[in-house]
Design a protein around this motif. Structure first.
Motif, PDB file in Angstrom:
ATOM      1  N   LEU A   1       0.832  -1.207   0.000  1.00 38.01           N
ATOM      2  CA  LEU A   1       0.000   0.000   0.000  1.00 38.01           C
ATOM      3  C   LEU A   1       0.866   1.256   0.000  1.00 38.01           C
ATOM      4  O   LEU A   1       0.587   2.205  -0.729  1.00 38.01           O
ATOM      5  N   GLU A   2       1.926   1.257   0.789  1.00 40.49           N
ATOM      6  CA  GLU A   2       2.834   2.407   0.786  1.00 40.49           C
ATOM      7  C   GLU A   2       3.425   2.616  -0.600  1.00 40.49           C
ATOM      8  O   GLU A   2       3.548   3.750  -1.070  1.00 40.49           O
ATOM      9  N   SER A   3       3.761   1.534  -1.283  1.00 41.02           N
ATOM     10  CA  SER A   3       4.292   1.628  -2.637  1.00 41.02           C
ATOM     11  C   SER A   3       3.235   2.170  -3.603  1.00 41.02           C
ATOM     12  O   SER A   3       3.526   3.053  -4.418  1.00 41.02           O
ATOM     13  N   LEU A   4       2.014   1.665  -3.509  1.00 42.72           N
ATOM     14  CA  LEU A   4       0.928   2.143  -4.368  1.00 42.72           C
ATOM     15  C   LEU A   4       0.623   3.620  -4.148  1.00 42.72           C
ATOM     16  O   LEU A   4       0.401   4.368  -5.099  1.00 42.72           O
ATOM     17  N   MET A   5       0.597   4.028  -2.880  1.00 40.43           N
ATOM     18  CA  MET A   5       0.223   5.399  -2.546  1.00 40.43           C
ATOM     19  C   MET A   5       1.387   6.376  -2.704  1.00 40.43           C
ATOM     20  O   MET A   5       1.175   7.583  -2.774  1.00 40.43           O
ATOM     21  N   GLY A   6       2.589   5.867  -2.711  1.00 40.65           N
ATOM     22  CA  GLY A   6       3.745   6.729  -2.932  1.00 40.65           C
ATOM     23  C   GLY A   6       4.264   7.439  -1.699  1.00 40.65           C
ATOM     24  O   GLY A   6       5.016   8.399  -1.815  1.00 40.65           O
ATOM     25  N   PHE A   7       3.871   6.988  -0.511  1.00 36.12           N
ATOM     26  CA  PHE A   7       4.402   7.567   0.720  1.00 36.12           C
ATOM     27  C   PHE A   7       4.330   6.540   1.839  1.00 36.12           C
ATOM     28  O   PHE A   7       3.588   5.575   1.767  1.00 36.12           O
TER      29      PHE A   7
ATOM     30  N   LYS B   1      -8.024  21.089   3.955  1.00 38.78           N
ATOM     31  CA  LYS B   1      -7.065  21.996   3.297  1.00 38.78           C
ATOM     32  C   LYS B   1      -5.643  21.503   3.511  1.00 38.78           C
ATOM     33  O   LYS B   1      -4.826  21.519   2.592  1.00 38.78           O
ATOM     34  N   ARG B   2      -5.349  21.032   4.729  1.00 39.57           N
ATOM     35  CA  ARG B   2      -4.011  20.483   4.986  1.00 39.57           C
ATOM     36  C   ARG B   2      -3.775  19.208   4.187  1.00 39.57           C
ATOM     37  O   ARG B   2      -2.682  18.979   3.673  1.00 39.57           O
ATOM     38  N   ALA B   3      -4.813  18.366   4.072  1.00 39.98           N
ATOM     39  CA  ALA B   3      -4.686  17.136   3.277  1.00 39.98           C
ATOM     40  C   ALA B   3      -4.413  17.474   1.822  1.00 39.98           C
ATOM     41  O   ALA B   3      -3.592  16.819   1.161  1.00 39.98           O
ATOM     42  N   ASN B   4      -5.063  18.503   1.301  1.00 46.41           N
ATOM     43  CA  ASN B   4      -4.830  18.926  -0.076  1.00 46.41           C
ATOM     44  C   ASN B   4      -3.398  19.428  -0.255  1.00 46.41           C
ATOM     45  O   ASN B   4      -2.730  19.085  -1.236  1.00 46.41           O
ATOM     46  N   GLU B   5      -2.921  20.233   0.676  1.00 49.66           N
ATOM     47  CA  GLU B   5      -1.546  20.743   0.592  1.00 49.66           C
ATOM     48  C   GLU B   5      -0.535  19.595   0.630  1.00 49.66           C
ATOM     49  O   GLU B   5       0.433  19.591  -0.133  1.00 49.66           O
ATOM     50  N   THR B   6      -0.777  18.624   1.499  1.00 51.69           N
ATOM     51  CA  THR B   6       0.115  17.468   1.597  1.00 51.69           C
ATOM     52  C   THR B   6       0.104  16.667   0.301  1.00 51.69           C
ATOM     53  O   THR B   6       1.153  16.283  -0.215  1.00 51.69           O
ATOM     54  N   SER B   7      -1.091  16.413  -0.246  1.00 52.73           N
ATOM     55  CA  SER B   7      -1.202  15.657  -1.498  1.00 52.73           C
ATOM     56  C   SER B   7      -0.538  16.395  -2.650  1.00 52.73           C
ATOM     57  O   SER B   7       0.123  15.772  -3.490  1.00 52.73           O
ATOM     58  N   ALA B   8      -0.702  17.703  -2.706  1.00 48.62           N
ATOM     59  CA  ALA B   8      -0.084  18.499  -3.774  1.00 48.62           C
ATOM     60  C   ALA B   8       1.435  18.358  -3.736  1.00 48.62           C
ATOM     61  O   ALA B   8       2.083  18.251  -4.790  1.00 48.62           O
TER      62      ALA B   8
ATOM     63  N   GLY C   1       1.696  15.431 -11.582  1.00 45.68           N
ATOM     64  CA  GLY C   1       0.791  16.432 -12.142  1.00 45.68           C
ATOM     65  C   GLY C   1      -0.481  16.613 -11.338  1.00 45.68           C
ATOM     66  O   GLY C   1      -1.560  16.835 -11.904  1.00 45.68           O
ATOM     67  N   TYR C   2      -0.383  16.564 -10.020  1.00 46.29           N
ATOM     68  CA  TYR C   2      -1.545  16.695  -9.133  1.00 46.29           C
ATOM     69  C   TYR C   2      -2.321  17.963  -9.449  1.00 46.29           C
ATOM     70  O   TYR C   2      -1.763  19.045  -9.580  1.00 46.29           O
ATOM     71  N   ARG C   3      -3.643  17.811  -9.583  1.00 44.59           N
ATOM     72  CA  ARG C   3      -4.541  18.952  -9.799  1.00 44.59           C
ATOM     73  C   ARG C   3      -5.688  18.867  -8.807  1.00 44.59           C
ATOM     74  O   ARG C   3      -6.375  17.847  -8.717  1.00 44.59           O
ATOM     75  N   PHE C   4      -5.902  19.946  -8.099  1.00 47.53           N
ATOM     76  CA  PHE C   4      -6.977  20.054  -7.119  1.00 47.53           C
ATOM     77  C   PHE C   4      -8.278  20.344  -7.853  1.00 47.53           C
ATOM     78  O   PHE C   4      -8.330  21.184  -8.741  1.00 47.53           O
TER      79      PHE C   4
END
Length: 160
Positions: free
Chosen positions: A27-33, A72-79, A86-89
């Motif tokens: 899962l960590e590999s799939l999610m990238g963190f 908002k913090r989750a969005n900043e972390t994901s970005a 190419g993350y787009r909110f």
């Protein structure tokens, strides 16, 4: 269909047919963190992944933090995590989860993996001093077809 206690304590979900729980390392590999408190399941045939992370904070801190500020913090972390993809909110929204027992703040997003467009949502909600982020990811080409499966998963959530 099997009911699974996600965090070993409060959050339960029903895994639809075709879904399998993903080992933590995979899962960590799939999610990238990397994150210690993470659980997930996926349906490889539908190209769907559902993951949940959680964090315990003091009750006062949790009560003072709104779901909207946490989203908002989750969005900043994901970005930051997915900027190379190419993350787009795609905007915020509110909804109830686990019946009416939790109010969630959600955010939509999209990104690419190896040239394939993906999209998803993250839902942030609280239970006591615990904050949850539930994330749903799928290929954009299958998003409309997979939406009812995702909605059924959300309907099955139970915050005990």
């Amino acid at each position: 269909m099997e009911t699974i206690l996600v965090d070993g304590e409060w959050l339960a979900v029903v895994a639809p047919e075709g879904f399998a729980v993903v080992a933590h390392d995979e899962l960590e590999s799939l999610m990238g963190f990397k994150y210690d408190r993470m659980w997930g399941m996926r349906d490889a045939g539908r190209h769907m992944v559902l993951s949940v992370t959680w964090k315990d904070s003091g009750k006062l801190v949790t009560r003072l933090s709104s779901e909207k500020s946490l989203a908002k913090r989750a969005n900043e972390t994901s970005a930051k995590r997915y900027r190379k993809r190419g993350y787009r909110f795609g905007g915020y929204f509110a909804r109830t989860v686990a019946g009416a027992s939790a109010q969630a703040q959600g955010l939509r997003f999209s990104y690419e993996v190896e040239g394939i467009a993906h999209e998803g949502e993250s839902l942030v909600f609280k239970r006591g001093a615990r904050c949850y982020v539930l994330s749903y990811n799928t290929r954009s080409a299958l998003a409309t077809e997979n939406r009812p499966v995702y909605e059924a998963i959300l309907e099955s959530l139970d915050v005990r």
